[in-house]
Design an enzyme around this catalytic site. Structure first.
Site, PDB file in Angstrom:
ATOM      1  N   LYS A 179       0.956  -1.129   0.185  1.00 61.34           N
ATOM      2  CA  LYS A 179      -0.021   0.117  -0.024  1.00 61.34           C
ATOM      3  C   LYS A 179       0.813   1.368  -0.021  1.00 61.34           C
ATOM      4  O   LYS A 179       1.576   1.657   0.926  1.00 61.34           O
ATOM      5  CB  LYS A 179      -0.991   0.071   1.270  1.00 61.34           C
ATOM      6  CG  LYS A 179      -1.847   0.956   0.992  1.00 61.34           C
ATOM      7  CD  LYS A 179      -2.455   1.666   2.205  1.00 61.34           C
ATOM      8  CE  LYS A 179      -2.099   2.900   2.761  1.00 61.34           C
ATOM      9  NZ  LYS A 179      -1.913   3.948   1.867  1.00 61.34           N
ATOM     10  N   GLU A 254       9.745   1.371  10.545  1.00 64.70           N
ATOM     11  CA  GLU A 254      10.737   2.432  10.111  1.00 64.70           C
ATOM     12  C   GLU A 254      10.172   3.538  10.197  1.00 64.70           C
ATOM     13  O   GLU A 254       9.388   3.959   9.624  1.00 64.70           O
ATOM     14  CB  GLU A 254      11.153   2.133   8.692  1.00 64.70           C
ATOM     15  CG  GLU A 254      11.966   0.678   8.520  1.00 64.70           C
ATOM     16  CD  GLU A 254      13.430   0.534   9.104  1.00 64.70           C
ATOM     17  OE1 GLU A 254      13.861   1.610   9.462  1.00 64.70           O
ATOM     18  OE2 GLU A 254      14.054  -0.503   9.032  1.00 64.70           O
ATOM     19  N   CYS A 288      13.624  10.604   6.799  1.00 64.96           N
ATOM     20  CA  CYS A 288      13.578  10.268   8.255  1.00 64.96           C
ATOM     21  C   CYS A 288      14.885  10.481   8.717  1.00 64.96           C
ATOM     22  O   CYS A 288      14.993  10.695   9.976  1.00 64.96           O
ATOM     23  CB  CYS A 288      13.195   8.958   8.096  1.00 64.96           C
ATOM     24  SG  CYS A 288      14.197   7.904   7.146  1.00 64.96           S
ATOM     25  N   GLU A 390      10.309  16.066  14.695  1.00 65.54           N
ATOM     26  CA  GLU A 390      10.897  15.990  13.239  1.00 65.54           C
ATOM     27  C   GLU A 390       9.863  17.028  12.456  1.00 65.54           C
ATOM     28  O   GLU A 390       8.641  17.131  12.595  1.00 65.54           O
ATOM     29  CB  GLU A 390      10.306  14.565  12.931  1.00 65.54           C
ATOM     30  CG  GLU A 390      10.888  14.174  11.495  1.00 65.54           C
ATOM     31  CD  GLU A 390      10.451  12.838  10.871  1.00 65.54           C
ATOM     32  OE1 GLU A 390       9.169  12.418  11.397  1.00 65.54           O
ATOM     33  OE2 GLU A 390      11.258  12.164  10.429  1.00 65.54           O
TER      34      GLU A 390
HETATM   35  P1  NAD Z   1       2.186   8.384   7.487  1.00 71.44           P
HETATM   36  O1  NAD Z   1       2.490   7.613   8.950  1.00 71.44           O
HETATM   37  O2  NAD Z   1       1.352   9.615   7.602  1.00 71.44           O
HETATM   38  O3  NAD Z   1       1.957   7.329   6.380  1.00 71.44           O
HETATM   39  C1  NAD Z   1       2.724   6.270   6.050  1.00 71.44           C
HETATM   40  C2  NAD Z   1       1.927   5.269   5.340  1.00 71.44           C
HETATM   41  O4  NAD Z   1       1.029   4.723   6.281  1.00 71.44           O
HETATM   42  C3  NAD Z   1       1.056   5.928   4.169  1.00 71.44           C
HETATM   43  O5  NAD Z   1       0.858   4.630   3.259  1.00 71.44           O
HETATM   44  C4  NAD Z   1      -0.360   5.925   4.833  1.00 71.44           C
HETATM   45  O6  NAD Z   1      -1.514   5.680   4.116  1.00 71.44           O
HETATM   46  C5  NAD Z   1      -0.404   4.694   5.822  1.00 71.44           C
HETATM   47  N1  NAD Z   1      -1.222   4.984   7.148  1.00 71.44           N
HETATM   48  C6  NAD Z   1      -1.714   5.945   7.741  1.00 71.44           C
HETATM   49  N2  NAD Z   1      -2.454   5.716   8.657  1.00 71.44           N
HETATM   50  C7  NAD Z   1      -2.497   4.524   8.841  1.00 71.44           C
HETATM   51  C8  NAD Z   1      -3.277   3.500   9.445  1.00 71.44           C
HETATM   52  N3  NAD Z   1      -4.060   3.935  10.625  1.00 71.44           N
HETATM   53  N4  NAD Z   1      -2.760   2.229   9.342  1.00 71.44           N
HETATM   54  C9  NAD Z   1      -2.354   1.715   8.515  1.00 71.44           C
HETATM   55  N5  NAD Z   1      -1.624   2.330   7.685  1.00 71.44           N
HETATM   56  C10 NAD Z   1      -1.719   3.767   7.673  1.00 71.44           C
HETATM   57  O7  NAD Z   1       3.885   9.075   7.014  1.00 71.44           O
HETATM   58  P2  NAD Z   1       4.230   9.853   5.737  1.00 71.44           P
HETATM   59  O8  NAD Z   1       3.678  11.316   6.218  1.00 71.44           O
HETATM   60  O9  NAD Z   1       4.003   9.073   4.450  1.00 71.44           O
HETATM   61  O10 NAD Z   1       5.792   9.837   5.844  1.00 71.44           O
HETATM   62  C11 NAD Z   1       6.587  10.696   6.558  1.00 71.44           C
HETATM   63  C12 NAD Z   1       7.021   9.723   7.822  1.00 71.44           C
HETATM   64  O11 NAD Z   1       7.813   8.616   7.548  1.00 71.44           O
HETATM   65  C13 NAD Z   1       8.072  10.652   8.571  1.00 71.44           C
HETATM   66  O12 NAD Z   1       7.812  10.657  10.046  1.00 71.44           O
HETATM   67  C14 NAD Z   1       9.111   9.835   8.309  1.00 71.44           C
HETATM   68  O13 NAD Z   1      10.338   9.989   9.251  1.00 71.44           O
HETATM   69  C15 NAD Z   1       8.995   8.444   8.164  1.00 71.44           C
HETATM   70  N6  NAD Z   1      10.022   7.929   7.432  1.00 71.44           N
HETATM   71  C16 NAD Z   1      10.802   6.718   7.984  1.00 71.44           C
HETATM   72  C17 NAD Z   1      11.792   6.220   7.077  1.00 71.44           C
HETATM   73  C18 NAD Z   1      12.653   4.969   7.620  1.00 71.44           C
HETATM   74  O14 NAD Z   1      13.236   4.238   7.010  1.00 71.44           O
HETATM   75  N7  NAD Z   1      12.693   4.989   8.968  1.00 71.44           N
HETATM   76  C19 NAD Z   1      11.789   6.347   5.717  1.00 71.44           C
HETATM   77  C20 NAD Z   1      10.942   7.228   5.276  1.00 71.44           C
HETATM   78  C21 NAD Z   1      10.045   8.030   5.946  1.00 71.44           C
END
Ligand code: NAD
Length: 494
Positions: A179, A254, A288, A390
């Site tokens: 997804k 992650e 991230c 962040e």
């Molecule tokens: P997000 O948590 O808003 O969304 C990530 C994914 O989760 C999306 O596909 C979203 O649709 C899905 N999602 C949202 N709510 C959900 C739920 N209740 N159940 C299941 N899935 C759900 O994050 P974002 O805004 O897309 O990305 C930014 C964040 O990701 C930042 O905090 C960043 O640091 C982190 N990030 C971490 C890494 C790593 O490898 N550690 C890499 C990239 C980004």
């Protein structure tokens, strides 16, 4: 080649992209202009169920999980090669959808191809061990695929981070449901199509679209799903962790970061300044592992900051598809508003913008997109919101230190622990810092850096478990112990 308009796209199920009419659709926007680029259907719980159904069937029927792994080596190798050959098409699509400069998207696509190549090489080397036990017994372990694995990806590296977990899962013999983030699904859809063209049996890679709260949660709670790989924000990560725990399925999380980039006075300061700038302005800081906290030794702070400032002022902002652009827009208007909120808060709390700051001017022509000027804050103190949370944008927060001990204390004073950078020529300082830093990854004299063969993961609120490297295959397999008693038959009792 990706056109400026992609038109309607659909979910990818059973080896086909299904464009459907008469359903609710989301219009995707080019972050550089906010003009429509494509429409995608808004998925539902039923779509999530259908995707899991397709994967479960393919897992059972395709022969993909065969223990020798030869087919997986060949098919994943073909996908890796095709992706590398078609990098331009994928990079253009990524830039159109996510906004980052084309050369960054090129790097992401080639990184994804290399990840596939790496795991293709491991797909026939997944093996158990024999364990010496007493008596006439043979004891051995098997490593088996899990079945259906779910992968939930964020929007900042849409293709690269999807492939980072999908590649080892497929290499281990699983069937996958991916997804992507709601705003950036295009390269994941094209990747699934490419994989099918390269011989991946239908159903082994399904891409389901829709909101996290509906589709994401439906995937995580489906009883046929055997593991969840999540990359995204800490809040959602905790929710997914709870849902997975309630079903007792393994999960990798992650999550976010607040990376310290620690510059000692003896470092190659020009190289460090370039690394610090790269570590916060790459992908407009939407990383991230961004080096968002600069810790610089007091005696060189002024000189060092003035060089980082010079580099920031020289950055060419613009649409990622334009040649020579070094920093693109933020992904959406909403996200830009969040980052702007942090910039305003920084000033309110007493930080001093050396570059950028609230309402900083942009070059003419960029008003329609989600552009934001790079910002460097001086006079940041560890308790400020901008030093703790962040921001996920091009905002660098500078602090100073006197001794390595002080640097370590400042660096570790964070809820996060993903990547930490150390810049010094002193090996003793470098290794002592590497031991003391509470971070899943430490990088000395470059920032940021990772490879498909090295583990990627964080401590504290930055996550649980690791992606990448050969050990990632352990997460995507389960271990079974087999004991065989081969003692000769005893003569029957008389
Ligand atoms: P997000 O948590 O808003 O969304 C990530 C994914 O989760 C999306 O596909 C979203 O649709 C899905 N999602 C949202 N709510 C959900 C739920 N209740 N159940 C299941 N899935 C759900 O994050 P974002 O805004 O897309 O990305 C930014 C964040 O990701 C930042 O905090 C960043 O640091 C982190 N990030 C971490 C890494 C790593 O490898 N550690 C890499 C990239 C980004």
């Amino acid at each position: 080649m990706a056109s400026a308009k992609e038109g309607p796209r659909g979910m990818f199920l059973d080896g086909q992209e299904l464009t459907v009419t008469g359903r609710e659709h989301r219009t995707l926007l080019d972050p550089a202009t906010n003009r429509p680029i494509a429409t995608v259907p808004t998925g539902t719980k039923e779509d999530a169920r259908a995707a899991v159904e397709s994967a479960a069937k393919a897992f059972g029927a395709s022969g993909w999980a065969a223990p020798d792994g030869q087919k997986r080596v060949q098919v994943l190798g073909r996908i890796a090669q095709a992706l590398a050959e078609r990098w331009e098409e994928f990079a253009r699509l990524e830039t159109l959808n996510q906004g980052k400069p084309l050369r960054e998207s090129k790097g992401d696509v080639l990184y994804a191809a290399r990840t596939l190549e790496y795991y293709a090489g491991l797909a026939d080397k997944i093996q158990g061990e024999t364990i010496p036990v007493p008596g006439d017994r043979l004891d051995y372990t098997l490593r088996e695929p899990l079945g259906v694995t779910v992968h939930i990806a964020p929007w900042n590296y849409p293709l690269q981070l999807a492939v980072r977990s999908v590649a080892p899962a497929l290499a281990a013999g699983n069937a996958v449901v991916l997804k992507p983030a709601s705003w950036t699904p295009l390269t994941a859809l094209s990747f699934a199509r490419l994989a099918t063209e390269c011989g991946l049996p239908p159903g082994l890679l399904n891409v389901v679209l829709g909101s996290g709260s509906e589709v994401g949660e439906a995937l995580v709670t489906d009883r046929r799903v055997a593991s969840v790989s999540f990359t995204g924000s800490p809040g959602v990560g905790r929710r997914i962790g709870e849902l997975a725990a309630s079903r007792v399925v393994p999960v990798t999380l992650e999550l976010g970061g607040k990376g310290p980039n620690i510059v000692f006075s003896d470092a190659d300061l020009e190289r460090a300044a370039r690394g610090v700038s790269f570590g916060i302005f790459l992908n407009a800081g939407q990383m991230c592992w961004a080096g968002s906290r600069l810790l610089v030794q007091e005696e060189v702070k002024e000189r060092f900051l003035s060089r980082v400032k010079e580099l920031a002022l020289k950055l060419k902002l613009g649409p990622g598809l334009e040649p020579g652009v070094e920093m693109g827009p933020l992904v959406t208007r909403e996200h830009r508003a969040v980052v702007e909120g942090y910039v305003t808060r920084g000033v309110e709390e007493g930080a001093v913008p050396l570059v950028g700051g609230p309402g900083a001017a942009l070059s003419p022509g960029l008003e329609a997109g989600n552009f934001l000027a790079p910002t460097i804050f001086d006079a940041v103190t560890p308790g400020m919101t901008i030093a703790r949370e962040e921001i996920f944008g091009p905002v660098l927060c500078a602090m100073s230190f006197r001794t390595p001990e002080e640097a370590l204390a400042l660096a570790n004073d964070s809820d996060y622990g993903l990547l930490a950078g150390v810049w010094t020529r002193d090996l003793s300082v470098a290794h002592r810092m590497a031991r003391g830093l509470e971070a899943g990854m430490v990088s000395v004299n470059e920032y940021p850096v990772t490879f498909p063969q090295t583990p990627f993961g964080g401590f504290k609120q930055s996550g649980l478990g690791f992606e990448q490297g050969s050990r990632a295959l352990e997460f995507y397999t389960r271990q079974k112990n087999v004991n065989v008693n081969f003692a000769p038959a005893r003569p029957p009792r008389t």
